[in-house]
Scaffold this motif. Sequence first.
Motif, short mmCIF file in Angstrom:
data_model
loop_
_atom_site.label_atom_id
_atom_site.label_comp_id
_atom_site.label_asym_id
_atom_site.label_seq_id
_atom_site.Cartn_x
_atom_site.Cartn_y
_atom_site.Cartn_z
N TYR A 206 0.83 -1.21 0.00
CA TYR A 206 0.00 0.00 0.00
C TYR A 206 0.86 1.26 0.00
N VAL A 207 1.84 1.34 0.90
CA VAL A 207 2.66 2.54 1.03
C VAL A 207 3.51 2.75 -0.23
N ALA A 208 3.98 1.66 -0.84
CA ALA A 208 4.75 1.77 -2.07
C ALA A 208 3.90 2.40 -3.17
N ALA A 209 2.61 2.01 -3.25
CA ALA A 209 1.71 2.60 -4.24
C ALA A 209 1.35 4.03 -3.87
N GLU A 210 1.09 4.27 -2.59
CA GLU A 210 0.72 5.61 -2.14
C GLU A 210 1.85 6.61 -2.37
N SER A 211 3.07 6.24 -2.03
CA SER A 211 4.19 7.17 -2.17
C SER A 211 4.45 7.51 -3.63
N ALA A 212 4.03 6.63 -4.54
CA ALA A 212 4.17 6.95 -5.96
C ALA A 212 3.43 8.22 -6.32
N ILE A 213 2.29 8.44 -5.66
CA ILE A 213 1.48 9.61 -5.95
C ILE A 213 2.17 10.90 -5.53
N TYR A 214 2.59 10.98 -4.26
CA TYR A 214 3.14 12.26 -3.82
C TYR A 214 4.62 12.45 -4.13
N VAL A 215 5.32 11.37 -4.54
CA VAL A 215 6.73 11.51 -4.92
C VAL A 215 6.90 11.71 -6.42
N TRP A 216 6.21 10.89 -7.23
CA TRP A 216 6.46 10.89 -8.67
C TRP A 216 5.34 11.44 -9.53
N MET A 217 4.14 11.62 -8.96
CA MET A 217 3.04 12.17 -9.78
C MET A 217 3.38 13.52 -10.40
N PRO A 218 3.97 14.47 -9.65
CA PRO A 218 4.31 15.76 -10.29
C PRO A 218 5.19 15.60 -11.52
N SER A 219 6.13 14.66 -11.49
CA SER A 219 7.01 14.43 -12.65
C SER A 219 6.22 13.83 -13.81
N SER A 247 -2.08 19.02 -7.76
CA SER A 247 -2.49 17.61 -7.70
C SER A 247 -2.10 16.94 -6.38
N VAL A 248 -0.90 17.20 -5.88
CA VAL A 248 -0.47 16.56 -4.63
C VAL A 248 -1.30 17.07 -3.46
N SER A 249 -1.57 18.37 -3.44
CA SER A 249 -2.41 18.93 -2.38
C SER A 249 -3.81 18.33 -2.42
N ALA A 250 -4.36 18.17 -3.64
CA ALA A 250 -5.68 17.56 -3.79
C ALA A 250 -5.68 16.13 -3.26
N PHE A 251 -4.61 15.40 -3.53
CA PHE A 251 -4.49 14.02 -3.03
C PHE A 251 -4.51 13.99 -1.50
N PHE A 252 -3.72 14.86 -0.86
CA PHE A 252 -3.63 14.87 0.60
C PHE A 252 -4.97 15.29 1.23
N VAL A 253 -5.66 16.24 0.60
CA VAL A 253 -6.95 16.68 1.13
C VAL A 253 -7.96 15.55 1.07
N LEU A 254 -8.02 14.87 -0.07
CA LEU A 254 -8.97 13.76 -0.22
C LEU A 254 -8.63 12.61 0.72
N ARG A 255 -7.34 12.37 0.94
CA ARG A 255 -6.94 11.30 1.85
C ARG A 255 -7.36 11.62 3.28
N ALA A 256 -7.17 12.88 3.68
CA ALA A 256 -7.55 13.29 5.04
C ALA A 256 -9.06 13.22 5.23
N LEU A 257 -9.82 13.73 4.27
CA LEU A 257 -11.28 13.69 4.37
C LEU A 257 -11.79 12.25 4.40
N GLY A 258 -11.17 11.40 3.59
CA GLY A 258 -11.59 10.00 3.55
C GLY A 258 -11.37 9.28 4.86
N ARG A 259 -10.32 9.65 5.59
CA ARG A 259 -10.06 8.99 6.87
C ARG A 259 -11.07 9.40 7.93
N PHE A 260 -11.54 10.62 7.88
CA PHE A 260 -12.61 11.00 8.81
C PHE A 260 -13.90 10.25 8.48
#
Length: 403
Positions: A206-219, A247-260
Amino acid sequence: MFMMFAMTSDSVGEIIKEVKLEFGVSNTQASLMHSLFMIGIAFSGLFLGFLADKFGRKKTLILGLALFATSCYLFLFGSTFTFILSLISLSGLAVGVFKTAALALIGDISRSTKEHTGTMNGAEAFFGVGAIIGPILVAWLITQGIHWKWLYVIAGTLCTLLIVLALTVNYPQHHPQQKQPVRLMDSLTLLKDPYALAFSVGAFLYVAAESAIYVWMPSYLLCTPTTGEMGYSCYTDSLTQWFAIYSVSAFFVLRALGRFVGIWMMQRFDWTKVLVLFSFLIMLCFIAGLMAGPSLAVFLFPLTGIFMSVIYPTFNSKGISCFEKRQHGSVAGVILFFTAAGAAVGPFIMGVVSDAYGGEAKYGFIVATGFSILLFVGLLYNAIKQPTRSRLQIIEQQEYGTH
């Protein structure tokens, strides 16, 4: 507490940009800011996770917070890159100590394994909030002409307040039936347990897939340079261009909202079915984003945040809940080790594969898509076979008195 350390850990991308300019280091050297922090957490989780079981949650939690606060304040006295890296490593060790104690404490205050999962989602939701606040705070400090090191001073101050709070709170007393003393070898033995290993491998994927978003998505979303300058000019639609930039900010916002939202979901639905559905949607977003290219991935990749939101807290919760409370610190440490390993190894492998194919980030995302497929297959097996059902029922009766 989760929010406080997320403010520093998930700001590393913004800080790396400043470190490269300040110390004149290469990309590889600057990436140690991320790697050494994760290695510190991994080492601490595996080799120090037993402290929460041996010395108690309160003492271990305060020890970890004290180490983290010390490392944060010492940033003010650092003038070399080597010194900064040593503090990064120390802060990773500290996080591993207080986080395993905190995860064990969640088990102590929960009245059932289902409540445990809901509480875990709540704690991780605040981590998501910290991941949003941290990068914004760093950007604000820089625009105000304030050095990025003050982020750590702010985190250290919050940490000091948390220590005061931890000292005043009455912790639940848990007296294990087995009086045999807890040892480091007990923690390492958990690596052979199929339940601990299964949830740990799941956390890694899971973390390997998740980190792909905030590390490599901008590239991946950057336009192919035609004028020698990379940017987002190829997105002719202003809305798409805005999504690419944030895009990265949108990802973090959606992840935080989803956890609540996950706090509510996990109290009402079968966790195995929720995870298999969400992992399928994550896999779908990765595959479609790769096939359609950046023009669609700019929406689909950040969208994975809402589906990823409940997976890691549930892995943590159910993995810990498969064991007696006296082992919660140790098993939390084992899962944390694989978590940090996934965050360090996943993006590294993606970078190596991308470089092998001319530096294009899409080839790294093929690797990330492979991680998401393996995650879905594992969770599909879990939903069909229900291998943890009997173990959780036993622990439910034994530790929580629920029938």
